[in-house]
Design an enzyme around this catalytic site. Sequence first.
Site, short mmCIF file in Angstrom:
data_model
loop_
_atom_site.label_atom_id
_atom_site.label_comp_id
_atom_site.label_asym_id
_atom_site.label_seq_id
_atom_site.Cartn_x
_atom_site.Cartn_y
_atom_site.Cartn_z
N GLY A 55 0.82 -1.20 0.00
CA GLY A 55 0.00 0.00 0.00
C GLY A 55 0.86 1.25 0.00
O GLY A 55 2.04 1.20 0.35
N CYS A 82 5.27 -6.31 1.66
CA CYS A 82 5.69 -4.91 1.76
C CYS A 82 4.98 -4.22 2.92
O CYS A 82 5.30 -4.47 4.07
CB CYS A 82 5.44 -4.20 0.42
N TYR A 83 4.01 -3.34 2.65
CA TYR A 83 3.26 -2.69 3.73
C TYR A 83 2.62 -3.73 4.64
O TYR A 83 2.55 -3.55 5.86
CB TYR A 83 2.18 -1.78 3.11
N HIS A 169 8.09 -7.45 -3.67
CA HIS A 169 6.82 -7.81 -4.30
C HIS A 169 6.99 -9.06 -5.17
O HIS A 169 7.50 -8.98 -6.29
CB HIS A 169 6.30 -6.65 -5.16
N GLU A 171 4.62 -10.67 -6.59
CA GLU A 171 3.54 -10.76 -7.56
C GLU A 171 3.85 -10.12 -8.91
O GLU A 171 3.21 -10.43 -9.92
CB GLU A 171 2.26 -10.13 -6.98
N GLY A 225 -12.67 -4.71 -30.07
CA GLY A 225 -11.48 -5.14 -29.35
C GLY A 225 -11.76 -6.34 -28.48
O GLY A 225 -12.90 -6.80 -28.37
N ASP A 227 -11.71 -6.74 -25.18
CA ASP A 227 -12.50 -6.55 -23.97
C ASP A 227 -14.00 -6.47 -24.25
O ASP A 227 -14.80 -7.17 -23.63
CB ASP A 227 -12.04 -5.28 -23.24
N SER A 228 -14.39 -5.61 -25.17
CA SER A 228 -15.82 -5.45 -25.44
C SER A 228 -16.39 -6.70 -26.10
O SER A 228 -17.55 -7.05 -25.87
CB SER A 228 -16.08 -4.22 -26.32
N SER A 229 -15.59 -7.39 -26.90
CA SER A 229 -16.07 -8.61 -27.56
C SER A 229 -16.33 -9.72 -26.55
O SER A 229 -17.35 -10.41 -26.61
CB SER A 229 -15.05 -9.09 -28.60
N LYS A 369 -5.91 -8.61 -18.91
CA LYS A 369 -6.08 -8.90 -20.33
C LYS A 369 -5.89 -10.38 -20.66
O LYS A 369 -6.67 -10.96 -21.41
CB LYS A 369 -5.09 -8.06 -21.15
#
Length: 513
Positions: A55, A82-83, A169, A171, A225, A227-229, A369
């Site tokens: 954070g 971390c935090y 980190h 991740e 694109g 995402d919308s598809s 994505k």
Amino acid sequence: MNQKIIVLDFGSQYTQVIARRIRECSVYSEILPFDTKASDIASREDVCGIILSGGPASVLAKNSPMPDPEIFRLGLPVLGICYGLQLMGRILGGEVVKGKEREYGYGLLSFKKPGILLKGLKSPVQVWNSHGDRIEKLPKGFAAVGWTQNSKFALVEDAKRKFFGMQFHPEVAHTPKGMKIIKNFLYGVCGCKGDWKMSDYVKSAIDKIRAQVGDKKVILGLSGGVDSSVAAALIHKAIGDKLTCVFVDNGLLRKDERVKVENLFKKNFKMRMKTVRAEKEFLSRLAGVTDPEKKRKIIGKTFVEIFDKAVKGVKGVEFLAQGTLYPDVIESVPIAGNPASLIKSHHNVGGLPKEMKLKLLEPLRELFKDEVRALGKELGLAHEVLWRHPFPGPGLGVRVVGEVKKEYCDILREADAILMEEMRASGIYEKVWQAFAVFLPVKTVGVMGDERTYDNVIALRIVESADAMTADWANVPHEILAKVSNRIINEVKGVNRVVLDISSKPPATIEWE
């Protein structure tokens, strides 16, 4: 019921990356606010462990976000990142101090004995740091496992209570062995079985959509694109003909985009589609505007107004569906009240006006994505749809730096089309995360045919990434870049110089605005 890991969100931009990495390990993850009561966590079924995210705050600051201390008495494994490590250290009786030197970027984690989390790894391990505070004194029961140049307690553990903490980190992609560390925590500490898969997400997402929409209707902005598809396919699978798709040609699209989208839609979807041409409306409102945030707000507001008009012919519509992804959200507004900081607004997140008449339906807003592509594959979408490079909602409005004019967009469209053509021809298109051209608001002197020119500059942005949260510029062969540059300068009227963006994210963003 799937096993799950609870991630408590303290405002890190990487909180959802943690959740995503967990899902990559076939374990379900759920993000909850940092102040979630321990009793709430205890009431949930099949919780195997808790992760405290990083954070932007300092545990030494007044009113810094703090968890319910009772989470350490639930008998569950806890990992602080971390935090999260600093919180754990301070709450359990250790000491946190302001570091003499801030650790940011690449570092080396050294260790003598790997312990559980570093099992299978050899010292030293490359890690990614982003912190100013550090642990100075460990709580009772903890032991140091690994250290970095400026942190002697970079990785610590209380093996008896199954409490672990790391200052770096694991991740992010910049910690190459981070997934191994996360897997060691999930499988070696929490005893996870790996019982979650994307098909599980499809089912739960469909249930959520049906519960949210009920008997109402949905209108979706289809860009063609990824995402919308995928959003369209998922929503259609949930509610069928109650979904209507609208494609807005706002004059900020790539070359031949409208025709391609319409053809793509007819080939891959069996839904209603309405095309709205609104180039003049968008460009007139953007005239004279140079500030990126103002441009995004204008595009967002105009976008919603267009949809308000389009929806009048469809009775019962109450929801506007969008393919908003988590990187859009985390860079725009705090999630569920967490203390995350604003980076930039997106037209379909922070840029939406308060007076919008439709409710939002964003079934992909917790995904990245690559996860969206996996979801699309699960839904049966074609490869050509799923592997298009990301295209920002504001389109060329944020790729024409400064004021947006039709002539600038036309120049950019031609340059970008050449870049895409050469990337595909060379086989590199699907090997990189994203490639695009940018129009710069400067002119430079050049020489063409022994004559002086004073024309525009095009920048090329080609990056490699796993989730858009971090990215590195792609090392594209010089001969390909040379061909792209040569073609743009020779074929696109009004351009006499091409430059290459070699910035990483962070500190830069992928898009220029």
